[in-house]
Write an enzyme that holds these catalytic residues in place. Structure first.
Site, PDB file in Angstrom:
ATOM      1  N   LYS A   1       0.826  -1.212   0.000  1.00  0.00           N
ATOM      2  CA  LYS A   1       0.000   0.000   0.000  1.00  0.00           C
ATOM      3  C   LYS A   1       0.856   1.257   0.000  1.00  0.00           C
ATOM      4  CE  LYS A   1      -4.340  -1.698   1.876  1.00  0.00           C
ATOM      5  NZ  LYS A   1      -5.402  -1.569   2.882  1.00  0.00           N
ATOM      6  N   LYS A   4      -4.203 -10.339  -7.116  1.00  0.00           N
ATOM      7  CA  LYS A   4      -5.350 -10.592  -6.250  1.00  0.00           C
ATOM      8  C   LYS A   4      -6.527  -9.683  -6.630  1.00  0.00           C
ATOM      9  CE  LYS A   4      -5.418  -8.652  -2.252  1.00  0.00           C
ATOM     10  NZ  LYS A   4      -5.306  -8.127  -0.894  1.00  0.00           N
ATOM     11  N   LYS A  12     -10.353  -4.349  -4.159  1.00  0.00           N
ATOM     12  CA  LYS A  12     -11.224  -3.181  -4.286  1.00  0.00           C
ATOM     13  C   LYS A  12     -10.475  -2.025  -4.933  1.00  0.00           C
ATOM     14  CE  LYS A  12     -13.681  -4.043   0.041  1.00  0.00           C
ATOM     15  NZ  LYS A  12     -13.452  -3.850   1.484  1.00  0.00           N
TER      16      LYS A  12
END
Ligand code: AMP
Ligand code: TRP
Length: 331
Positions: free
Chosen positions: A115, A197, A200
């Site tokens: 992230k 993966k 969202k």
């Protein structure tokens, strides 16, 4: 007399659109095993703000996700469902845990690395500390099991280490939690790129994810466009990521064995495979979407369920937090 049920706790962030990965990796398992456990589920909005959010949208998403969890089958009679920020002990305990967790442990977290790479110019300290808040969520409720997708395993291991450290240094306080990760569906991959993966945060790519609120037409279109390979062979072969991912999705919904599924598609092409999967997914998600569309209009009902959930969560959380705080010598 029946033995006391084990307790499960899990959380999900109110960001982006909930997708098939969230459903198969986490939510479906929560729902399917509701009778088996004592259940506590949390919409973790305080986690969401570790990445900057528009406050108005965050509020809306928090209600939408709550409605979606009920639509998926979380039954308020069997499970406690609440919003993280309505139980202040989460952030309070997170501070105590932050003060006993070495930076080195947080530095190893792969989710933090991923992230922070997405926005390297502004890495917030909340994002770095995120696993301590997650440990607090889990430990506050003396949870035995934490049902999650594969990507959360490392965070739960950290929560275990933190609980062990606290118990060792300040006396027996927390139950040591265990991850509960299903064999199938724990890592659903993106339909556009099965090496990544389903997530969202890649939701702006049009064919990446199937959202639980997608219409039948959208679902069919996305499966038709899903990336496969040129072998035209329908077998559970982990090396061929795209086909493996499609077959896994089919398996999760139909509960058939790999062998039965391979037999079913023997001699067929990818076109048939894709339309069959789309059909199963459309029919499985239809009642969820319909129930969601109704529940999202029932604001008073939703608020009532969430207030009741927060009340019962608070009762447990306050007790644990008081105990931990006193053990650390805080007045
Ligand atoms: P999040 O969307 O990060 O709040 O995740 C909520 C839950 O869904 C967690 O238990 C995750 O491990 C799970 N999850 C998220 N993405 C996937 C995926 N692609 N496959 C399986 N589980 C997932
Ligand atoms: N970190 C989890 C995710 O991104 C969400 C989460 C927060 C969670 N607190 C939790 C999951 C506690 C399980 C238990 O998916």
């Amino acid at each position: 007399m029946q033995n006391k049920k084990s307790r499960v706790f899990s959380g999900i962030q109110p960001t982006g659109n909930i997708h098939l990965g969230n459903y198969l990796g986490a939510i479906k398992n929560w729902v399917d095993r509701q009778d088996h456990y004592e259940n506590i589920f949390c919409v973790v909005n305080s986690h969401a703000i570790t990445i900057p959010q528009d406050p108005k949208i965050l509020k809306e998403k928090t209600f939408e996700l709550s409605a979606m969890l009920l639509a998926c089958g979380i039954d308020p009679k069997k499970s406690t469902l609440f919003i993280q920020s309505q139980v202040q002990e989460h952030t309070s305990l997170a501070w105590l845990l932050t003060c006993i967790t070495p930076m080195g442990d947080l530095n190893r977290m792969t989710q933090f690395k991923d992230k922070s790479q997405k926005n390297p110019k502004s890495i917030l300290s909340g994002l770095f500390n995120y696993p301590n808040l997650m440990s607090a969520d889990i430990l506050l409720y003396q949870s035995d099991f934490v049902p999650v997708g594969e990507d959360q395993k490392q965070h739960i291991e950290l929560a275990r280490d933190t609980a062990l450290r606290f118990n060792r240094d300040f006396g027996e306080t927390f139950v040591i939690p265990k991850p509960l990760i299903m064999q199938e569906g724990a890592r659903i991959m993106g339909l556009d790129d099965p090496s990544k993966k389903m997530s969202k945060s890649s939701g702006d790519k049009p064919n990446h994810l199937i959202a639980l609120i997608d219409t039948p037409e959208e679902i069919l279109k996305k499966f038709k466009k899903a990336t496969t390979d040129s072998q035209n062979l329908i077998t559970f072969d982990k090396e061929r990521l795209g086909v493996y991912n499609l077959l896994t999705i089919y398996q999760c919904f139909t509960q058939k064995s790999q062998k039965t599924i391979e037999e079913e598609f023997k001699g067929e092409g990818y076109g048939k495979l894709k339309s069959k999967i789309a059909e199963v997914v459309i029919e499985s998600l239809r009642p969820i979407r319909e129930s969601y569309n109704y529940l999202i209009t029932q604001k008073d009902y939703l608020e009532k369920i969430l207030a009741e959930g927060a009340k019962s969560a608070r009762e447990i959380a306050q007790k644990t937090y008081q105990d931990a705080k006193e053990k650390m010598g805080l007045i």
